[in-house]
Design a protein around this motif. Structure first.
Motif, PDB file in Angstrom:
ATOM      1  N   ARG A 119      -3.141  -9.606  13.058  1.00  0.00           N
ATOM      2  CA  ARG A 119      -3.431 -11.038  13.220  1.00  0.00           C
ATOM      3  C   ARG A 119      -4.935 -11.298  13.148  1.00  0.00           C
ATOM      4  N   ALA A 120      -5.722 -10.390  13.725  1.00  0.00           N
ATOM      5  CA  ALA A 120      -7.182 -10.561  13.687  1.00  0.00           C
ATOM      6  C   ALA A 120      -7.711 -10.514  12.260  1.00  0.00           C
ATOM      7  N   SER A 121      -6.967  -9.841  11.372  1.00  0.00           N
ATOM      8  CA  SER A 121      -7.373  -9.738   9.971  1.00  0.00           C
ATOM      9  C   SER A 121      -6.837 -10.890   9.137  1.00  0.00           C
ATOM     10  N   GLY A 122      -6.142 -11.835   9.772  1.00  0.00           N
ATOM     11  CA  GLY A 122      -5.654 -13.004   9.054  1.00  0.00           C
ATOM     12  C   GLY A 122      -4.260 -12.869   8.491  1.00  0.00           C
ATOM     13  N   HIS A 123      -3.495 -11.868   8.922  1.00  0.00           N
ATOM     14  CA  HIS A 123      -2.133 -11.663   8.432  1.00  0.00           C
ATOM     15  C   HIS A 123      -1.147 -11.936   9.569  1.00  0.00           C
ATOM     16  N   ASP A 124      -0.129 -12.733   9.274  1.00  0.00           N
ATOM     17  CA  ASP A 124       0.811 -13.116  10.331  1.00  0.00           C
ATOM     18  C   ASP A 124       2.174 -12.448  10.216  1.00  0.00           C
ATOM     19  N   SER A 125       2.302 -11.488   9.305  1.00  0.00           N
ATOM     20  CA  SER A 125       3.581 -10.781   9.172  1.00  0.00           C
ATOM     21  C   SER A 125       3.329  -9.353   8.745  1.00  0.00           C
ATOM     22  N   LEU A 126       4.409  -8.563   8.685  1.00  0.00           N
ATOM     23  CA  LEU A 126       4.305  -7.157   8.278  1.00  0.00           C
ATOM     24  C   LEU A 126       4.171  -7.008   6.763  1.00  0.00           C
ATOM     25  N   THR A 127       4.271  -8.119   6.047  1.00  0.00           N
ATOM     26  CA  THR A 127       4.080  -8.085   4.594  1.00  0.00           C
ATOM     27  C   THR A 127       2.792  -8.809   4.249  1.00  0.00           C
ATOM     28  N   LEU A 128       1.856  -8.100   3.657  1.00  0.00           N
ATOM     29  CA  LEU A 128       0.556  -8.667   3.321  1.00  0.00           C
ATOM     30  C   LEU A 128       0.570  -9.109   1.863  1.00  0.00           C
ATOM     31  N   HIS A 129       0.253 -10.372   1.614  1.00  0.00           N
ATOM     32  CA  HIS A 129       0.225 -10.907   0.252  1.00  0.00           C
ATOM     33  C   HIS A 129      -1.211 -11.238  -0.123  1.00  0.00           C
ATOM     34  N   ILE A 130      -1.707 -10.570  -1.152  1.00  0.00           N
ATOM     35  CA  ILE A 130      -3.052 -10.837  -1.665  1.00  0.00           C
ATOM     36  C   ILE A 130      -2.928 -10.971  -3.175  1.00  0.00           C
ATOM     37  N   GLY A 131      -2.649 -12.199  -3.628  1.00  0.00           N
ATOM     38  CA  GLY A 131      -2.435 -12.424  -5.052  1.00  0.00           C
ATOM     39  C   GLY A 131      -1.269 -11.595  -5.577  1.00  0.00           C
ATOM     40  N   ARG A 132      -1.529 -10.793  -6.587  1.00  0.00           N
ATOM     41  CA  ARG A 132      -0.490  -9.959  -7.214  1.00  0.00           C
ATOM     42  C   ARG A 132      -0.145  -8.735  -6.368  1.00  0.00           C
ATOM     43  N   LEU A 133      -0.948  -8.471  -5.360  1.00  0.00           N
ATOM     44  CA  LEU A 133      -0.735  -7.299  -4.498  1.00  0.00           C
ATOM     45  C   LEU A 133       0.095  -7.673  -3.276  1.00  0.00           C
ATOM     46  N   VAL A 135       1.603  -5.688   0.174  1.00  0.00           N
ATOM     47  CA  VAL A 135       1.625  -4.469   0.976  1.00  0.00           C
ATOM     48  C   VAL A 135       2.645  -4.655   2.082  1.00  0.00           C
ATOM     49  N   ASN A 136       3.720  -3.880   2.022  1.00  0.00           N
ATOM     50  CA  ASN A 136       4.768  -3.953   3.038  1.00  0.00           C
ATOM     51  C   ASN A 136       4.483  -2.883   4.080  1.00  0.00           C
ATOM     52  N   VAL A 137       3.921  -3.306   5.213  1.00  0.00           N
ATOM     53  CA  VAL A 137       3.503  -2.369   6.253  1.00  0.00           C
ATOM     54  C   VAL A 137       4.703  -1.652   6.856  1.00  0.00           C
ATOM     55  N   ASP A 138       5.826  -2.366   6.997  1.00  0.00           N
ATOM     56  CA  ASP A 138       7.011  -1.778   7.601  1.00  0.00           C
ATOM     57  C   ASP A 138       7.577  -0.657   6.724  1.00  0.00           C
ATOM     58  N   ARG A 139       7.653  -0.890   5.418  1.00  0.00           N
ATOM     59  CA  ARG A 139       8.193   0.118   4.494  1.00  0.00           C
ATOM     60  C   ARG A 139       7.118   1.056   3.965  1.00  0.00           C
ATOM     61  N   ARG A 140       5.845   0.739   4.281  1.00  0.00           N
ATOM     62  CA  ARG A 140       4.714   1.544   3.810  1.00  0.00           C
ATOM     63  C   ARG A 140       4.742   1.657   2.283  1.00  0.00           C
ATOM     64  N   GLU A 141       4.742   0.487   1.650  1.00  0.00           N
ATOM     65  CA  GLU A 141       4.811   0.434   0.194  1.00  0.00           C
ATOM     66  C   GLU A 141       3.892  -0.654  -0.324  1.00  0.00           C
ATOM     67  N   ALA A 142       3.189  -0.350  -1.418  1.00  0.00           N
ATOM     68  CA  ALA A 142       2.345  -1.342  -2.083  1.00  0.00           C
ATOM     69  C   ALA A 142       2.957  -1.676  -3.437  1.00  0.00           C
ATOM     70  N   GLN A 143       2.922  -2.970  -3.776  1.00  0.00           N
ATOM     71  CA  GLN A 143       3.501  -3.418  -5.038  1.00  0.00           C
ATOM     72  C   GLN A 143       2.508  -4.285  -5.796  1.00  0.00           C
ATOM     73  N   ILE A 144       2.589  -4.202  -7.120  1.00  0.00           N
ATOM     74  CA  ILE A 144       1.860  -5.099  -8.006  1.00  0.00           C
ATOM     75  C   ILE A 144       2.898  -5.877  -8.794  1.00  0.00           C
ATOM     76  N   ASP A 145       2.885  -7.188  -8.674  1.00  0.00           N
ATOM     77  CA  ASP A 145       3.876  -8.039  -9.347  1.00  0.00           C
ATOM     78  C   ASP A 145       5.304  -7.602  -9.040  1.00  0.00           C
ATOM     79  N   GLY A 146       5.530  -7.151  -7.796  1.00  0.00           N
ATOM     80  CA  GLY A 146       6.868  -6.759  -7.376  1.00  0.00           C
ATOM     81  C   GLY A 146       7.266  -5.350  -7.760  1.00  0.00           C
ATOM     82  N   LYS A 147       6.386  -4.626  -8.454  1.00  0.00           N
ATOM     83  CA  LYS A 147       6.697  -3.255  -8.870  1.00  0.00           C
ATOM     84  C   LYS A 147       5.932  -2.271  -7.988  1.00  0.00           C
TER      85      LYS A 147
END
Length: 266
Positions: A119-133, A135-147
């Motif tokens: 929350r201090a970093s500006g994220h309110d959920s376990l899934t971080l959305h930064i444009g096309r990126l 980052v699913n913190v719960d599943r420990r997976e990073a995606q670009i355009d859903g891939k």
């Protein structure tokens, strides 16, 4: 996760971290530095800690108020041996991000610490959305355009760390501390190698430069690299359009405009 644990020594008598923090450190989830109350403001200003944990017998606002009055933005959790609703309300009102009993379960404690940092970093959920990126913190997976990006465990941790700290520059030492959490750390060059590998993998997925390197300082997530392609095209189109010219009322020589709306004949 880099934690500064500030103990008044009364909670255990010898300044040791509480059971939950001790277990987290043993499991390698937390890189912890112990400190007394003296000089803690300068310590927090000088080093990159994700969160400060103040251990006390009972919640006390003096140290907390000192830190907040010094305008140190580091998130703060209070862990106290004896707490009651009124005491919890008091420290939260002064600036603590959370207050828990010393008997808190280690699993819950780690979840609370991670949630505060997120929350201090500006994220309110376990899934971080930064444009096309994504980052699913719960599943420990990073995606670009859903891939999914084919990252190793450590490479994913670097992406998650820089995504959580977007806008901030992290030194190699801070990245090492977060990745290895006090365990036997490799040489700092290993971070350069992993950053290089992540760049190659993301470039194959259309991200030209995912990180900004500040030589001699560290790395920062390059948010501009993840702007959706459609948004970039719109930006280019809007910048290419000619700007409308201001219209003006022709003024005949010998006549000047005056605020009252009348004419002044020269």
């Amino acid at each position: 996760m880099r934690v500064l644990c500030i103990s008044d020594s009364s909670i255990h008598g010898d300044g040791r971290p509480c059971n939950g923090l001790s277990k987290a450190a043993v499991e390698g989830a937390v890189s912890m530095t112990m400190s007394g109350p003296e000089g803690v403001v300068e310590t927090l200003r000088r080093s990159q800690y994700d969160i400060a944990v103040i251990q006390q017998m009972e919640p006390d606002v003096k140290l907390l108020r000192h830190i907040r009055n010094s305008r140190v933005p580091t998130p703060i959790m209070i862990i106290a041996r004896n707490i009651n609703p009124a005491a919890v309300a008091r420290v939260l009102s002064v600036g603590a991000d959370d207050c828990v009993p010393a008997t808190v379960d280690p699993v819950e404690l780690l979840a609370r610490l991670r949630a505060i940092i997120r929350r201090a970093s500006g994220h309110d959920s376990l899934t971080l959305h930064i444009g096309r990126l994504t980052v699913n913190v719960d599943r420990r997976e990073a995606q670009i355009d859903g891939k999914p990006v084919p990252l190793t465990k450590r490479e994913y941790e670097i992406v998650e760390l820089l995504a959580l700290r977007k806008g901030q520059v992290l030194s190699k030492e801070a990245v090492l501390d977060n990745l290895y959490a006090g365990q036997s750390e490799p040489h700092g060059k290993v971070i350069d190698v992993m950053i290089c590998q992540i760049r190659k993998k993301m470039r194959n997925m259309g991200i030209t430069e995912p990180f900004t390197t500040l030589w001699g300082i560290g790395y920062r997530l390059n948010e501009a690299a993840f702007i959706p392609l459609g948004a970039r095209v719109n930006d280019i189109d809007s910048s290419a359009r000619p700007t409308a010219r201001e219209s003006s009322i022709p003024v005949t020589a010998g006549i000047k405009m005056v605020p009252s709306g009348g004419l002044d004949i020269l």
